[in-house]
Design an enzyme around this catalytic site. Structure first.
Site, PDB file in Angstrom:
ATOM      1  N   GLU A  45      10.935  10.863  -3.118  1.00  0.00           N
ATOM      2  CA  GLU A  45      10.200  10.435  -2.099  1.00  0.00           C
ATOM      3  C   GLU A  45      10.986   9.819  -0.765  1.00  0.00           C
ATOM      4  O   GLU A  45      11.572   8.686  -1.051  1.00  0.00           O
ATOM      5  CB  GLU A  45       9.336   9.273  -2.728  1.00  0.00           C
ATOM      6  CG  GLU A  45       7.837   8.843  -1.872  1.00  0.00           C
ATOM      7  CD  GLU A  45       7.800   7.696  -1.173  1.00  0.00           C
ATOM      8  OE1 GLU A  45       7.623   7.884   0.177  1.00  0.00           O
ATOM      9  OE2 GLU A  45       8.272   6.890  -1.708  1.00  0.00           O
ATOM     10  N   CYS A  93       8.096   4.451   4.646  1.00  0.00           N
ATOM     11  CA  CYS A  93       8.298   5.834   5.336  1.00  0.00           C
ATOM     12  C   CYS A  93       7.341   6.718   5.712  1.00  0.00           C
ATOM     13  O   CYS A  93       7.635   7.527   6.444  1.00  0.00           O
ATOM     14  CB  CYS A  93       8.566   6.668   3.733  1.00  0.00           C
ATOM     15  SG  CYS A  93       7.347   6.524   2.672  1.00  0.00           S
ATOM     16  N   GLY A 136      19.075  11.101  -0.631  1.00  0.00           N
ATOM     17  CA  GLY A 136      18.396  11.999  -1.547  1.00  0.00           C
ATOM     18  C   GLY A 136      18.972  13.433  -1.781  1.00  0.00           C
ATOM     19  O   GLY A 136      18.924  13.864  -3.085  1.00  0.00           O
TER      20      GLY A 136
END
Length: 219
Positions: free
Chosen positions: A165, A199, A148
């Site tokens: 996310e 997650c 990310g």
């Protein structure tokens, strides 16, 4: 069958965790889209006294959606439904670690949309890197914090807004008056669904010392 080939997922789990959430999101969007699109009145400020103001929602343009391997169908089609509802075109990058699902998604998209409207870019890391070098109008990435950071750094070069996310810590707190059997069932379902590769799967548990043995027995 594609998800079974890629990840060994049973059909019931695929329907519950990959297909139903996408269908629910599409239904929700169809129900409320006209309301979301409607211009909203906004209050004028002292400097603009005597004028009228409104907020108008407009498409951003072309969106890049990069999906992970743990939910290779749902986490690609879910964001796509939102991108299309907002009037955008999209390029999809499925995970190369789920090749059968990636091929299936490419087939579905090719049968459904014109290639200059929605297109699937299959391939490995080099394909993702090539896409990230392009100036998209929005970028949606689901994956690890490590990747990310790289995605966000690449997007910053073009001032592309991002939706990230990322996986993180998900503690479970079990209070002193909790139904320990029900808590154990909920924790087991959340932790072991999709082989723990979620997650928001429980990461660690806080439980009173006096209740720990009983909780472990139920678990």
């Amino acid at each position: 069958a594609a998800l079974a080939a890629d990840l060994g997922k049973p059909e019931a789990e695929v329907r519950l965790t990959e297909i139903l959430p996408v269908q629910a999101e599409i239904s929700h969007t169809l129900k409320y889209l006209k309301r979301w699109m409607r211009p909203r009145r906004a209050a004028s400020t002292l400097l603009t006294f005597g004028t009228r103001a409104k907020i108008v929602s407009e498409p951003k343009g072309t969106v890049l959606i990069i999906a992970p391997w743990n939910y290779p169908f749902g986490l690609l089609m879910g964001p796509l439904s939102s991108a299309l509802a907002a009037g955008n075109a999209a390029i999809l990058k499925p995970s190369e670690l789920a090749p059968a699902t990636s091929a299936l998604v490419a087939e579905i998209i090719a049968e459904t949309f014109a290639p200059d409207f929605v297109w699937v870019a299959e391939g490995a890391v080099d394909v993702a890197q090539t896409l990230l070098d392009l100036p998209f109008d929005h970028l949606f990435f689901t994956g690890s914090p490590e990747v990310g950071r790289k995605v966000m750094a690449q997007a910053a070069r073009h001032l592309t807004p991002v939706t990230l996310e990322l996986g993180g810590k998900s503690p479970v707190v079990i209070g002193p008056g909790a139904d320990l059997k029900a808590a154990a069932q909920a924790v087991a379902w959340g932790k072991f669904s999709n082989a723990g590769q979620t997650c928001i799967a429980p990461d660690h548990i806080y439980v009173a010392s006096a209740q720990m043995e009983a909780f472990l027995t139920h678990l």
